[in-house]
Design a protein around this motif. Structure first.
Motif, short mmCIF file in Angstrom:
data_model
loop_
_atom_site.label_atom_id
_atom_site.label_comp_id
_atom_site.label_asym_id
_atom_site.label_seq_id
_atom_site.Cartn_x
_atom_site.Cartn_y
_atom_site.Cartn_z
N LYS A 2 0.83 -1.19 0.00
CA LYS A 2 0.00 0.00 0.00
C LYS A 2 0.87 1.26 0.00
CE LYS A 2 -4.21 -1.78 0.35
NZ LYS A 2 -5.29 -1.50 -0.61
N LYS A 3 0.41 2.26 -0.75
CA LYS A 3 1.16 3.52 -0.86
C LYS A 3 0.52 4.57 0.05
CE LYS A 3 2.30 4.93 -5.01
NZ LYS A 3 2.20 5.54 -6.36
N SER A 15 7.97 13.66 10.82
CA SER A 15 9.12 12.82 10.49
C SER A 15 9.02 11.45 11.16
CB SER A 15 10.42 13.51 10.90
OG SER A 15 10.57 14.76 10.25
N THR A 16 8.60 11.46 12.43
CA THR A 16 8.43 10.20 13.16
C THR A 16 7.26 9.40 12.58
OG1 THR A 16 9.29 11.27 15.16
CG2 THR A 16 8.15 9.17 15.44
N ALA A 17 6.21 10.11 12.16
CA ALA A 17 5.08 9.43 11.52
C ALA A 17 5.54 8.70 10.26
CB ALA A 17 3.99 10.45 11.19
N ALA A 18 6.37 9.35 9.45
CA ALA A 18 6.89 8.74 8.23
C ALA A 18 7.75 7.52 8.56
CB ALA A 18 7.70 9.76 7.43
N TYR A 19 8.57 7.64 9.61
CA TYR A 19 9.42 6.52 10.04
C TYR A 19 8.57 5.32 10.44
CZ TYR A 19 12.26 3.65 13.14
OH TYR A 19 12.87 2.58 13.74
N ILE A 20 7.54 5.57 11.24
CA ILE A 20 6.67 4.48 11.72
C ILE A 20 5.99 3.78 10.54
CG2 ILE A 20 4.53 4.00 12.99
CD1 ILE A 20 5.38 6.23 14.96
N GLN A 24 6.21 -0.11 9.21
CA GLN A 24 5.01 -0.94 9.10
C GLN A 24 4.86 -1.57 7.71
OE1 GLN A 24 1.93 1.77 10.35
NE2 GLN A 24 2.23 1.32 12.52
N GLY A 25 5.76 -1.22 6.80
CA GLY A 25 5.75 -1.86 5.50
C GLY A 25 5.06 -1.12 4.37
N TYR A 26 4.70 0.12 4.60
CA TYR A 26 4.08 0.92 3.54
C TYR A 26 5.14 1.44 2.56
CZ TYR A 26 -0.28 1.31 6.28
OH TYR A 26 -1.43 1.06 6.97
N GLU A 27 4.71 1.72 1.33
CA GLU A 27 5.53 2.51 0.42
C GLU A 27 5.25 3.97 0.79
OE1 GLU A 27 5.85 3.95 -4.25
OE2 GLU A 27 4.57 2.23 -3.75
N VAL A 28 6.23 4.64 1.35
CA VAL A 28 6.04 5.99 1.88
C VAL A 28 6.59 7.05 0.94
CG1 VAL A 28 6.48 7.53 3.84
CG2 VAL A 28 6.19 5.07 4.23
#
Length: 351
Positions: A2-3, A15-20, A24-28
């Motif tokens: 999932k993207k 920034s921490t949200a993006a790291y998490i 979790q395995g998302y394409e960020v």
């Protein structure tokens, strides 16, 4: 895979949200909005969306190994948020630009952009907000850290947008977020927080208007009895309920009861004149249908203690709530957010 597109502001929360999300395995994918020509923040004034913040966001994206884009939305931000703020104050209101910004720019519009242009499945932010499901419908809930809960600012975001939102920090406290950032050496882990109203850089409305060259028009301060007590500095410098800084003398403490933009007057009175048993909000945005509401509470400003409601009525545009006990009058222009326990039911602009 999932993207998910993350609104990457260059601060520790996003920034921490993006790291998490990456963990979790998302394409960020990170998107940073350029909303200001400010090059950098002074030592004591942290304002988001400056050039320095964009550079910080780039560092974070590089550190995390995610794609990153910068979009110049200065014109949109000026039209939808800054102009709204200025016109609101000049009309005698106390506008809430953060709630408007979440609907029109940083959350609502950016989520739609992420879905349409980048074909993203989800859009995420670093807000301290949770989501859940009620009767199969996605809803917004208060964040775990009630001292940081930002659900109030989501009250105007459209229901269609809510369905694609993710809030990775909803079940964390600010201290826990800082700890994650430090332990994982995220570049901005020690960065200070930005102000709630980013474009004012911590200035009061009066200071902000002077800084942009908008003159304040003085006028009379009038007691509810009709007696003129003095002069005000400009409607923009006052808000409903204000007691300090009025520069007038009276036998009892006086508060700002109302602002009249037509007569350019500030109306003041004793505390009893500030109390009311109701509030109304127009252009109401429903996140949960009113037929499902029960035992509701309301908030008329950020971090206000929830107020219990006895009755409520909706006429197709405006919601009126009757309080169980009299409350201080809410400032027109602020947002009336409606809750059922910790579920955000919707919101509108207080009239």
């Amino acid at each position: 895979m999932k993207k998910v597109v993350v609104g990457l502001s260059g601060g520790v929360d996003s920034s921490t949200a993006a790291y998490i999300l990456k963990q979790q395995g998302y394409e960020v994918i990170g998107i940073t909005l350029k909303l200001s020509e400010v090059d950098q923040c002074s030592l004591d004034k942290q304002v988001c969306c400056s050039t320095k913040d964009i550079l910080d966001a780039k560092k974070v994206a590089s550190f995390l190994g995610i794609s990153h884009y910068v979009i110049d939305w200065q014109e949109i931000f000026k039209e939808k948020v800054i102009d709204y703020f200025i016109k609101g104050y000049q009309s005698g209101l106390t506008p809430n630009p953060c709630s408007i910004c979440n609907r029109e720019v940083k959350t609502g519009l950016l989520a739609k952009y992420a879905k349409k242009i980048l074909k993203s499945d989800f859009f995420a932010t670093g807000h301290y907000v949770k989501t859940d499901f009620l009767d199969g419908e996605k809803v917004i809930k208060r964040g775990k850290d009630l001292s940081k809960d930002q659900s109030y600012f989501m009250a105007l975001v459209e229901k269609e947008v809510i369905d694609m939102l993710i809030f990775p920090l909803g079940n964390l406290t600010k201290e826990e977020v800082r700890k994650i950032a430090r332990e994982n050496k995220i570049p901005v882990s020690q960065k200070s927080e930005s102000f709630e109203i980013c474009f004012t850089a911590g200035k009061t409305p009066e200071e902000y208007f002077k800084s942009i060259g908008v003159p304040l028009k003085t006028g009379d301060i009038v007691h509810v009895s009709g007696k003129i007590l003095g002069k005000h500095k400009g409607l923009e410098a006052y808000t409903i309920g204000q007691r300090k800084g009025l520069g007038i003398r009276w036998k009892e403490p006086l508060y700002v009861i109302d602002k009249d933009p037509i007569k350019n007057t500030i109306i003041v009175g004793e505390k009893e004149y500030l109390l009311t048993d109701s509030a109304t909000a127009k252009n109401f945005n429903f996140l949960v249908p009113i037929q499902k509401w029960k035992n509701i509470t309301v908030q008329g400003r950020y971090r206000q203690k929830p107020i219990e409601v006895k009755e409520y009525y909706f006429d197709g545009d405006t919601l009126k709530v009757i309080f169980k006990e009299k409350q201080q009058k809410m400032a027109p222009g602020q947002i009336l957010a409606v809750y059922q326990d910790d579920i955000l039911l919707g919101g509108g602009v207080i009239t």
